[in-house]
Design a protein around this motif. Structure first.
Motif, PDB file in Angstrom:
ATOM      1  N   ARG A 155       0.838  -1.197   0.000  1.00 29.44           N
ATOM      2  CA  ARG A 155       0.000   0.000   0.000  1.00 29.44           C
ATOM      3  C   ARG A 155       0.870   1.244   0.000  1.00 29.44           C
TER       4      ARG A 155
ATOM      5  N   THR B  74       2.546   4.511   1.241  1.00 30.21           N
ATOM      6  CA  THR B  74       2.938   4.799   2.621  1.00 30.21           C
ATOM      7  C   THR B  74       3.115   6.298   2.837  1.00 30.21           C
TER       8      THR B  74
ATOM      9  N   ARG C 205       4.773   8.752   5.572  1.00 31.86           N
ATOM     10  CA  ARG C 205       5.711   8.729   6.700  1.00 31.86           C
ATOM     11  C   ARG C 205       5.566  10.038   7.496  1.00 31.86           C
TER      12      ARG C 205
ATOM     13  N   ALA D  72      -3.148   6.389  11.567  1.00 26.85           N
ATOM     14  CA  ALA D  72      -3.260   5.106  10.860  1.00 26.85           C
ATOM     15  C   ALA D  72      -4.711   4.665  10.764  1.00 26.85           C
TER      16      ALA D  72
ATOM     17  N   GLN E  63      -0.926   3.330   4.165  1.00 24.38           N
ATOM     18  CA  GLN E  63      -0.198   2.848   5.325  1.00 24.38           C
ATOM     19  C   GLN E  63       0.533   4.018   5.956  1.00 24.38           C
TER      20      GLN E  63
ATOM     21  N   GLU F  93       3.498   5.256   8.658  1.00 25.73           N
ATOM     22  CA  GLU F  93       4.697   4.823   9.368  1.00 25.73           C
ATOM     23  C   GLU F  93       5.304   5.986  10.138  1.00 25.73           C
TER      24      GLU F  93
END
Length: 508
Positions: A363, A365, A367, A384, A393, A395
């Motif tokens: 998926r 991401t 960050r 999230a 996603q 992170e």
């Protein structure tokens, strides 16, 4: 910036001459007290006394600087302006001239504090205006002049009603070498700092002495020491460590949350990747469940917000709201998912390597750099949960490259200028040149209603381009024991260590 030399005779303005007479009639006041207060600042080391211009100081450093090396003025416990190195001051009717009379003071080497020395230090601070967003807020200061050995005039190009709030910030404290002018003196011991303040007696009374034993500890240890009665005051709490206060039984009324204004939310961290696309920024902004994040943090009185400017800034009653603000998240969710499919087309699944089902496609991401500690974990978990249904996603960027950064910054004054100038092109990777032009125009105008109009237009542009994703107000908290009667919450989260214990309640 011109500085008055001892041999030079300045020609003051008429307004300054009038203020020179008026300033003599103003008086500060102080409240004597006694008894040592045991205090802790949440930090991994003891605070250090350093010139605010020498680099980024920690919150603990700024606490110490503000109490040992005050500026012309300082904050009292309630966040109001109190005398600092200047014992009195006056402001001209047009708001363009401030005249400060210095109290009699000496540096730690015994040298007398003179106006020309103070002007020289202030000149260094003002020279940072083009490189630092906080110092940039005093851009209207036109000239600082030493009128006599004990009188300083600050002249402005346009009225700024928040000037004293800015000058009271510890960033404007006057540090010469490794010394300041009070209100405390400091001696470094092995595991703590010993702060002492002596107040002369009145009408033959004995001098009063205020003492603070200031140490440092990580948040878990600081909270435990407070609960165990080993310290009476814990300062420096932020969103990072606030959840720790919910897992212990604190004495009733000891948890104190400052009603601060400022910026608490996400800002683009780079001019590439998802953060560079205004459509993606708008999608992520709209998908944040602010009510759920605020509830998860559990901070008393914290309210979600969607405007860049926070209610409580001076001069504003209406704030730029995104068009979706009138709808609930559930009402917006289906349309958000559809937009996400357009902005992030489903990736092609990876081929299987042994006849098994194809591996799940990775998926996209996002960050995010978040504050440390359990508070940062809550923020990341909520992002999230909010962005996951969009097929994304999330992170923790950690020490790596972040797309967005979560900021938690308290405004230094009640002016809208700092909120907006914080996102000027010289300070952030993603910005609006049109908004910058409006901020330049606001600085030049001397007509307050027009200045507010420029600010409102700049906020509208910044909000439409999602240069910032607001979530709530910043989080600042302290723990104060019942015998620390002089402690108070305030909107700047700047806490003086003076007058913490009343004379009647002092315990040695």
């Amino acid at each position: 910036m011109p500085i008055a030399k001892p041999s030079r005779r300045m020609k003051p303005s008429v307004a300054v001459l009038m203020l020179l007479a008026a300033v003599a009639g103003l008086n500060g006041c102080r409240k004597p007290e006694s008894g040592e207060v045991r205090a802790l600042v949440i930090a991994d080391r003891l605070p250090r006394l350093a010139d605010p211009l020498s680099g980024d100081l920690s919150p603990g450093d700024l606490l110490l600087v503000g109490n040992v090396a005050q500026g012309l003025v300082r904050f009292d416990a309630s966040g109001d302006i109190a005398p600092g190195l200047a014992e009195r001051w006056a402001v001209s009717d047009d708001g363009l001239s401030y005249v400060f009379r210095l109290r009699s003071a000496t540096w730690s080497d015994g040298r007398k504090v003179r106006a020309r020395d103070v002007v020289r230090l202030m000149e260094r601070q003002l020279a940072r205006r083009r490189r630092d967003v906080l110092f940039d807020t005093v851009g209207a200061v036109r000239e600082v002049v030493a009128m006599t050995d004990r009188v300083i005039a600050v002249e402005l190009s346009a009225p700024r009603s928040h000037l004293l709030q800015l000058l009271a910030q510890p960033h404007f404290a006057l540090v010469r070498g490794n010394s300041g002018t009070g209100p405390f003196t400091v001696v470094r011991e092995e595991d703590h700092l010993q702060l002492t303040r002596t107040l002369p007696g009145f009408d033959g009374d004995e001098a009063q002495e205020q003492r603070v034993r200031l140490a440092a500890a990580a948040a878990p240890a600081a909270i435990k020491m407070f609960v165990d009665g080993d310290t009476e005051l814990v300062l420096g709490g932020t969103v990072s460590d606030f959840p720790l206060t919910a897992v212990v039984k604190l004495p009733r009324g000891s948890l104190r949350v400052d009603p601060v204004i400022g910026l608490f939310g996400l800002v683009p961290a780079r001019s590439e990747g998802p953060a560079a696309d205004p459509a993606i920024r708008a999608l992520l902004d709209e998908a944040i469940d602010r009510e759920a994040m605020v509830a998860a943090l559990g901070v008393p009185g914290l309210q979600p917000r969607v405007s860049l400017l926070q209610p409580g800034v001076d001069g504003f009653t209406q704030y730029a709201q995104p068009p979706w603000a009138a709808l609930t998240l559930e009402q917006r969710r289906a349309e958000l998912v559809e937009r996400a499919r357009t902005l992030f087309p489903p990736p092609v699944p990876a081929e299987s390597d042994g006849g098994d089902a194809p591996a799940e496609a990775p998926r996209p991401t996002i960050r995010v750099a978040v504050p440390g500690g359990p508070g940062g974990e809550i923020i990341l978990q909520r992002l999230a949960a909010d962005w996951g249904p969009l097929g994304l996603q999330v992170e923790d960027a950690g020490e790596g490259t972040a797309d967005f950064r979560f900021i938690d910054e308290v405004a230094p004054s009640a002016s809208p200028a700092w909120f907006l100038r914080r996102f000027r092109c010289q300070y952030v990777p993603v910005c609006s040149e049109e908004a910058d032009q409006l901020l330049d125009a606001a600085r030049l105008t001397g007509f307050p209603p027009q200045r507010v109009r420029f600010f409102a237009d700049a906020e509208r542009i910044m909000r439409a381009e999602v240069l910032f994703m607001p979530v709530a107000a910043p989080v600042r908290w302290s723990l104060a024991g019942r015998d620390v009667e002089g402690f108070a919450e305030n909107r700047f989260a700047r806490h003086t260590l003076t007058d913490l214990r009343s004379a009647n309640g002092a315990r040695n």
